[in-house]
Design a protein around this motif. Structure first.
Motif, PDB file in Angstrom:
ATOM      1  N   GLU A  18       0.815  -1.220   0.000  1.00  0.00           N
ATOM      2  CA  GLU A  18       0.000   0.000   0.000  1.00  0.00           C
ATOM      3  C   GLU A  18       0.845   1.265   0.000  1.00  0.00           C
ATOM      4  O   GLU A  18       0.386   2.342  -0.392  1.00  0.00           O
ATOM      5  CB  GLU A  18      -0.973   0.004   1.196  1.00  0.00           C
ATOM      6  CG  GLU A  18      -0.308   0.135   2.556  1.00  0.00           C
ATOM      7  CD  GLU A  18       0.015  -1.192   3.198  1.00  0.00           C
ATOM      8  OE1 GLU A  18      -0.010  -1.253   4.438  1.00  0.00           O
ATOM      9  OE2 GLU A  18       0.287  -2.165   2.468  1.00  0.00           O
ATOM     10  N   VAL A  19       2.089   1.161   0.424  1.00  0.00           N
ATOM     11  CA  VAL A  19       3.032   2.284   0.408  1.00  0.00           C
ATOM     12  C   VAL A  19       4.319   1.801  -0.238  1.00  0.00           C
ATOM     13  O   VAL A  19       4.866   0.768   0.142  1.00  0.00           O
ATOM     14  CB  VAL A  19       3.320   2.784   1.842  1.00  0.00           C
ATOM     15  CG1 VAL A  19       4.365   3.886   1.817  1.00  0.00           C
ATOM     16  CG2 VAL A  19       2.038   3.281   2.502  1.00  0.00           C
ATOM     17  N   SER A  20       4.798   2.547  -1.215  1.00  0.00           N
ATOM     18  CA  SER A  20       6.031   2.142  -1.890  1.00  0.00           C
ATOM     19  C   SER A  20       7.229   2.440  -1.001  1.00  0.00           C
ATOM     20  O   SER A  20       7.177   3.292  -0.098  1.00  0.00           O
ATOM     21  CB  SER A  20       6.177   2.876  -3.220  1.00  0.00           C
ATOM     22  OG  SER A  20       6.403   4.260  -3.000  1.00  0.00           O
ATOM     23  N   ALA A  21       8.328   1.746  -1.275  1.00  0.00           N
ATOM     24  CA  ALA A  21       9.550   1.963  -0.494  1.00  0.00           C
ATOM     25  C   ALA A  21      10.056   3.390  -0.641  1.00  0.00           C
ATOM     26  O   ALA A  21      10.533   3.999   0.327  1.00  0.00           O
ATOM     27  CB  ALA A  21      10.620   0.965  -0.915  1.00  0.00           C
ATOM     28  N   ASP A  22       9.930   3.951  -1.849  1.00  0.00           N
ATOM     29  CA  ASP A  22      10.435   5.318  -2.030  1.00  0.00           C
ATOM     30  C   ASP A  22       9.554   6.340  -1.323  1.00  0.00           C
ATOM     31  O   ASP A  22      10.028   7.398  -0.915  1.00  0.00           O
ATOM     32  CB  ASP A  22      10.630   5.658  -3.511  1.00  0.00           C
ATOM     33  CG  ASP A  22       9.369   5.558  -4.350  1.00  0.00           C
ATOM     34  OD1 ASP A  22       8.298   5.217  -3.812  1.00  0.00           O
ATOM     35  OD2 ASP A  22       9.464   5.795  -5.574  1.00  0.00           O
ATOM     36  N   ALA A  23       8.267   6.023  -1.140  1.00  0.00           N
ATOM     37  CA  ALA A  23       7.393   6.930  -0.387  1.00  0.00           C
ATOM     38  C   ALA A  23       7.815   6.989   1.079  1.00  0.00           C
ATOM     39  O   ALA A  23       7.737   8.048   1.717  1.00  0.00           O
ATOM     40  CB  ALA A  23       5.938   6.487  -0.494  1.00  0.00           C
ATOM     41  N   MET A  24       8.267   5.864   1.627  1.00  0.00           N
ATOM     42  CA  MET A  24       8.723   5.843   3.021  1.00  0.00           C
ATOM     43  C   MET A  24       9.999   6.672   3.199  1.00  0.00           C
ATOM     44  O   MET A  24      10.298   7.117   4.308  1.00  0.00           O
ATOM     45  CB  MET A  24       8.964   4.407   3.477  1.00  0.00           C
ATOM     46  CG  MET A  24       7.710   3.551   3.554  1.00  0.00           C
ATOM     47  SD  MET A  24       6.532   4.102   4.809  1.00  0.00           S
ATOM     48  CE  MET A  24       7.422   3.709   6.319  1.00  0.00           C
ATOM     49  N   ARG A  25      10.727   6.899   2.097  1.00  0.00           N
ATOM     50  CA  ARG A  25      11.952   7.709   2.169  1.00  0.00           C
ATOM     51  C   ARG A  25      11.723   9.147   1.710  1.00  0.00           C
ATOM     52  O   ARG A  25      12.658   9.956   1.715  1.00  0.00           O
ATOM     53  CB  ARG A  25      13.046   7.066   1.308  1.00  0.00           C
ATOM     54  CG  ARG A  25      13.473   5.679   1.763  1.00  0.00           C
ATOM     55  CD  ARG A  25      14.706   5.201   0.999  1.00  0.00           C
ATOM     56  NE  ARG A  25      14.451   5.066  -0.442  1.00  0.00           N
ATOM     57  CZ  ARG A  25      14.052   3.952  -1.031  1.00  0.00           C
ATOM     58  NH1 ARG A  25      13.853   2.860  -0.299  1.00  0.00           N
ATOM     59  NH2 ARG A  25      13.845   3.898  -2.340  1.00  0.00           N
ATOM     60  N   HIS A  26      10.492   9.478   1.331  1.00  0.00           N
ATOM     61  CA  HIS A  26      10.186  10.809   0.790  1.00  0.00           C
ATOM     62  C   HIS A  26      10.329  11.879   1.871  1.00  0.00           C
ATOM     63  O   HIS A  26      10.127  11.613   3.059  1.00  0.00           O
ATOM     64  CB  HIS A  26       8.758  10.806   0.232  1.00  0.00           C
ATOM     65  CG  HIS A  26       8.449  11.982  -0.613  1.00  0.00           C
ATOM     66  ND1 HIS A  26       7.983  13.175  -0.091  1.00  0.00           N
ATOM     67  CD2 HIS A  26       8.513  12.165  -1.961  1.00  0.00           C
ATOM     68  CE1 HIS A  26       7.775  14.034  -1.074  1.00  0.00           C
ATOM     69  NE2 HIS A  26       8.094  13.450  -2.218  1.00  0.00           N
ATOM     70  N   ARG A  27      10.662  13.085   1.443  1.00  0.00           N
ATOM     71  CA  ARG A  27      10.850  14.180   2.395  1.00  0.00           C
ATOM     72  C   ARG A  27       9.591  14.482   3.210  1.00  0.00           C
ATOM     73  O   ARG A  27       9.672  14.999   4.326  1.00  0.00           O
ATOM     74  CB  ARG A  27      11.295  15.449   1.660  1.00  0.00           C
ATOM     75  CG  ARG A  27      10.256  16.009   0.689  1.00  0.00           C
ATOM     76  CD  ARG A  27      10.748  17.251  -0.048  1.00  0.00           C
ATOM     77  NE  ARG A  27       9.727  17.792  -0.931  1.00  0.00           N
ATOM     78  CZ  ARG A  27       9.457  17.315  -2.139  1.00  0.00           C
ATOM     79  NH1 ARG A  27      10.149  16.289  -2.619  1.00  0.00           N
ATOM     80  NH2 ARG A  27       8.509  17.863  -2.884  1.00  0.00           N
ATOM     81  N   ALA A  28       8.405  14.168   2.656  1.00  0.00           N
ATOM     82  CA  ALA A  28       7.155  14.437   3.369  1.00  0.00           C
ATOM     83  C   ALA A  28       6.822  13.358   4.400  1.00  0.00           C
ATOM     84  O   ALA A  28       5.944  13.564   5.237  1.00  0.00           O
ATOM     85  CB  ALA A  28       5.996  14.548   2.372  1.00  0.00           C
ATOM     86  N   CYS A  29       7.512  12.225   4.337  1.00  0.00           N
ATOM     87  CA  CYS A  29       7.203  11.117   5.247  1.00  0.00           C
ATOM     88  C   CYS A  29       7.844  11.390   6.606  1.00  0.00           C
ATOM     89  O   CYS A  29       9.077  11.392   6.738  1.00  0.00           O
ATOM     90  CB  CYS A  29       7.696   9.790   4.679  1.00  0.00           C
ATOM     91  SG  CYS A  29       7.239   8.385   5.711  1.00  0.00           S
TER      92      CYS A  29
END
Length: 260
Positions: free
Chosen positions: A225-236
């Motif tokens: 449901e959440v990509s690995a790159d989203a977990m590393r995103h500046r907004a996370c």
């Protein structure tokens, strides 16, 4: 048992107190406002974050927290369990599947009962996220919370808090999983085109407003449901937000015992 059961002023007071307790935690100078209080921690459905935080928080403020390995709605009547717990404890923190069972425990117990999570709601998780957002932004008035989730406990508590605080909550999900009962500060939406088949990705986050805070609720599966790159995103900022789970729950415990 639910954030909607409280006055907005009580919740705001806890959020403000959480900011002070966060500073105390960083300075390793926690106030001993729970000294002498005996707290039962009843975990009936697994999980570790908020129950560990309750245990650690109570002890850090001078309280005695004991894990009570009992199961609600099993062989013993809830009214009997409540009476036995009252013999030894000043408060009960309980994580159990059914909200109605938690209401029953609260009804029969003389000690206050704190909802550490049910299938229907998760007030502690929402309090922690709100405390973090207050820390980030200096206020919560006017926040818009988009919950990408089906009707379940996380959404349940955001709906509850929208009943008593000046924030807006929108559930963004397919219609068959929408929560019932939209209200002035809660609505549902089905426009998911930008959500790329319901997976949150870094590319999606890049296209949203620059002051966005992305707080995926643990546990999440990277690549699902959440990509690995989203977990590393500046907004996370999920790790920072979960730090405030401890501070918000500490503030809630103080409020339960009417501590300053």
């Amino acid at each position: 048992m639910a954030l909607g059961d409280l006055d907005g002023s009580d919740i705001l007071g806890m959020l403000m107190r959480a900011q002070e307790l966060a500073a105390c935690w960083q300075a390793r100078e926690m106030p001993q406002t729970l000294a002498g209080q005996r707290i039962a921690l009843v975990v009936d459905d697994g999980g570790w974050r908020n129950t560990t935080a309750f245990d650690l928080g109570a002890r850090s403020m001078g309280g005695l927290c004991v894990h009570a390995p009992l199961r609600l709605n099993a062989t013993e009547a809830v009214e009997d369990l409540a009476a036995y717990l009252d013999n030894w404890f000043d408060a009960v923190v309980c994580r159990t599947p059914e909200l109605e069972i938690l209401y029953a425990l609260s009804h029969w117990a003389q000690a206050p009962v704190v909802n550490a999570r049910t299938r229907q709601n998760h007030p502690c998780e929402t309090l922690g996220d709100l405390a973090f957002l207050w820390h980030r932004r200096g206020a919560i008035e006017g926040l818009k919370i988009a919950v990408v989730a089906p009707a379940a406990n996380i959404l349940g508590s955001w709906i509850e808090v929208a009943q008593v605080l000046p924030i807006d909550v929108v559930q963004v999900y397919p219609a068959r999983w929408h929560a019932p009962g939209a209200s002035p500060r809660f609505r549902v939406a089905t426009d998911l085109g930008e959500l790329q088949d319901y997976q949150i990705t870094a590319a999606l986050l890049d296209g949203l407003r620059p002051d966005l805070d992305f707080l995926p609720c643990p546990p999440v599966t990277r690549g699902d449901e959440v990509s690995a790159d989203a977990m590393r995103h500046r907004a996370c900022r999920v790790v920072q937000a979960k730090a405030f789970l401890l501070h918000a729950q500490n503030a809630a415990l103080e409020w339960v015992f009417a501590a300053p």
